[in-house]
Design a protein around this motif. Structure first.
Motif, mmCIF file in Angstrom:
data_model
loop_
_atom_site.group_PDB
_atom_site.id
_atom_site.type_symbol
_atom_site.label_atom_id
_atom_site.label_comp_id
_atom_site.label_asym_id
_atom_site.label_seq_id
_atom_site.Cartn_x
_atom_site.Cartn_y
_atom_site.Cartn_z
ATOM 1 N N ARG A 1 13.444 4.977 2.041
ATOM 2 C CA ARG A 1 13.314 5.658 1.061
ATOM 3 C C ARG A 1 11.834 5.211 0.130
ATOM 4 O O ARG A 1 10.702 4.923 1.436
ATOM 5 C CB ARG A 1 13.534 3.828 0.194
ATOM 6 N N PHE A 2 11.421 6.604 -0.139
ATOM 7 C CA PHE A 2 9.728 6.969 -0.465
ATOM 8 C C PHE A 2 10.040 7.487 -2.140
ATOM 9 O O PHE A 2 11.069 7.118 -3.016
ATOM 10 C CB PHE A 2 10.225 8.190 -0.201
ATOM 11 N N VAL A 3 8.831 7.109 -2.845
ATOM 12 C CA VAL A 3 8.652 7.152 -3.949
ATOM 13 C C VAL A 3 8.950 8.955 -4.286
ATOM 14 O O VAL A 3 9.652 9.197 -5.843
ATOM 15 C CB VAL A 3 7.494 6.778 -4.555
ATOM 16 N N MET B 1 0.962 -1.006 0.297
ATOM 17 C CA MET B 1 -0.086 -0.144 -0.676
ATOM 18 C C MET B 1 0.427 0.779 -0.251
ATOM 19 O O MET B 1 1.829 0.599 0.853
ATOM 20 C CB MET B 1 -1.063 -0.337 1.278
ATOM 21 N N VAL B 2 0.610 1.857 -0.419
ATOM 22 C CA VAL B 2 1.193 3.891 -0.559
ATOM 23 C C VAL B 2 0.741 4.759 0.242
ATOM 24 O O VAL B 2 -0.420 3.906 0.615
ATOM 25 C CB VAL B 2 1.291 3.969 -2.402
ATOM 26 N N VAL B 3 1.448 5.441 1.396
ATOM 27 C CA VAL B 3 1.081 5.901 1.917
ATOM 28 C C VAL B 3 1.678 7.307 1.793
ATOM 29 O O VAL B 3 2.571 7.850 1.605
ATOM 30 C CB VAL B 3 1.553 5.570 3.309
ATOM 31 N N ILE B 4 1.055 8.766 2.732
ATOM 32 C CA ILE B 4 1.662 9.564 2.393
ATOM 33 C C ILE B 4 2.143 10.095 4.177
ATOM 34 O O ILE B 4 0.714 10.538 4.711
ATOM 35 C CB ILE B 4 0.680 11.180 2.244
ATOM 36 N N PHE C 1 12.256 18.105 11.428
ATOM 37 C CA PHE C 1 12.253 19.324 9.933
ATOM 38 C C PHE C 1 11.542 18.227 9.205
ATOM 39 O O PHE C 1 12.203 16.850 9.219
ATOM 40 C CB PHE C 1 13.227 19.997 9.307
ATOM 41 N N TYR C 2 10.643 18.162 8.871
ATOM 42 C CA TYR C 2 9.104 16.927 8.315
ATOM 43 C C TYR C 2 9.433 17.343 6.913
ATOM 44 O O TYR C 2 9.010 18.388 6.248
ATOM 45 C CB TYR C 2 8.381 16.510 9.129
ATOM 46 N N SER C 3 9.677 16.044 6.033
ATOM 47 C CA SER C 3 9.323 15.821 4.797
ATOM 48 C C SER C 3 8.605 15.545 4.514
ATOM 49 O O SER C 3 7.590 14.312 5.286
ATOM 50 C CB SER C 3 10.668 15.254 3.672
ATOM 51 N N ILE C 4 7.443 15.431 3.169
ATOM 52 C CA ILE C 4 6.027 15.997 2.965
ATOM 53 C C ILE C 4 6.314 13.793 2.123
ATOM 54 O O ILE C 4 6.539 14.563 0.843
ATOM 55 C CB ILE C 4 5.084 15.701 2.986
ATOM 56 N N VAL C 5 6.143 12.778 2.198
ATOM 57 C CA VAL C 5 6.555 12.160 1.657
ATOM 58 C C VAL C 5 5.619 11.459 0.996
ATOM 59 O O VAL C 5 4.534 10.699 1.399
ATOM 60 C CB VAL C 5 8.383 11.530 1.554
ATOM 61 N N VAL C 6 5.675 10.560 -0.196
ATOM 62 C CA VAL C 6 4.881 9.247 -0.785
ATOM 63 C C VAL C 6 5.876 8.104 -0.602
ATOM 64 O O VAL C 6 6.644 7.971 -1.283
ATOM 65 C CB VAL C 6 4.112 9.194 -2.117
ATOM 66 N N ALA C 7 5.480 7.321 -0.089
ATOM 67 C CA ALA C 7 5.974 5.885 0.120
ATOM 68 C C ALA C 7 5.174 4.713 0.001
ATOM 69 O O ALA C 7 4.454 4.219 0.231
ATOM 70 C CB ALA C 7 6.991 6.075 1.800
ATOM 71 N N ASP C 8 6.240 3.983 0.092
ATOM 72 C CA ASP C 8 5.243 2.077 0.334
ATOM 73 C C ASP C 8 5.483 2.098 1.596
ATOM 74 O O ASP C 8 6.345 2.833 2.975
ATOM 75 C CB ASP C 8 6.715 1.750 0.113
ATOM 76 N N SER C 9 4.443 2.133 2.837
ATOM 77 C CA SER C 9 4.003 1.382 3.493
ATOM 78 C C SER C 9 5.583 0.262 4.954
ATOM 79 O O SER C 9 5.342 0.322 5.346
ATOM 80 C CB SER C 9 3.114 1.251 4.493
ATOM 81 N N ARG C 10 5.723 -0.327 4.437
ATOM 82 C CA ARG C 10 6.987 -1.621 4.057
ATOM 83 C C ARG C 10 8.047 -0.804 4.074
ATOM 84 O O ARG C 10 8.677 -1.104 5.101
ATOM 85 C CB ARG C 10 6.282 -2.077 3.241
ATOM 86 N N CYS C 11 7.969 0.196 3.606
ATOM 87 C CA CYS C 11 9.220 1.050 4.238
ATOM 88 C C CYS C 11 9.333 1.696 5.543
ATOM 89 O O CYS C 11 8.339 2.331 6.034
ATOM 90 C CB CYS C 11 9.580 2.229 2.916
#
Length: 84
Positions: free
Chosen positions: A31-33, A1-4, A16-26
């Motif tokens: 790693r992020f998309v 599943m893909v999660v933001i 400081f946080y980056s808002i990323v799209v990543a696989d929920s298993r990572c």
């Protein structure tokens, strides 16, 4: 599943946080998309606290990505601020 979700960066006591799209298993900071924005909770004065690429956010949501609860809260605050 893909999660933001948020990926933590910055130094000790200065988050400081980056808002990323990543696989929920990572892992959280792994790693992020795609990086679609940032959130700086300690922004002061005229510094920008949040920035989100709304076109990319809507694209990923249309493809089935789910928002984490914290990312949803940050994005909700950002959109309310933009509307005002």
């Amino acid at each position: 599943m893909v999660v933001i979700r948020l990926a933590r960066g910055g130094s000790k006591k200065r988050p400081f946080y980056s808002i990323v799209v990543a696989d929920s298993r990572c892992r959280r900071d792994g790693r992020f998309v795609e990086r679609i924005g940032f959130y700086n909770p300690v922004a002061s004065g005229s510094e920008e606290g949040v920035r989100v690429a709304m076109d990319r956010l809507t694209y990923w949501q249309q493809t089935g990505a789910q928002l984490s609860p914290t990312a949803a809260r940050v994005i909700k605050q950002y959109t309310a601020k933009q509307a005002a």
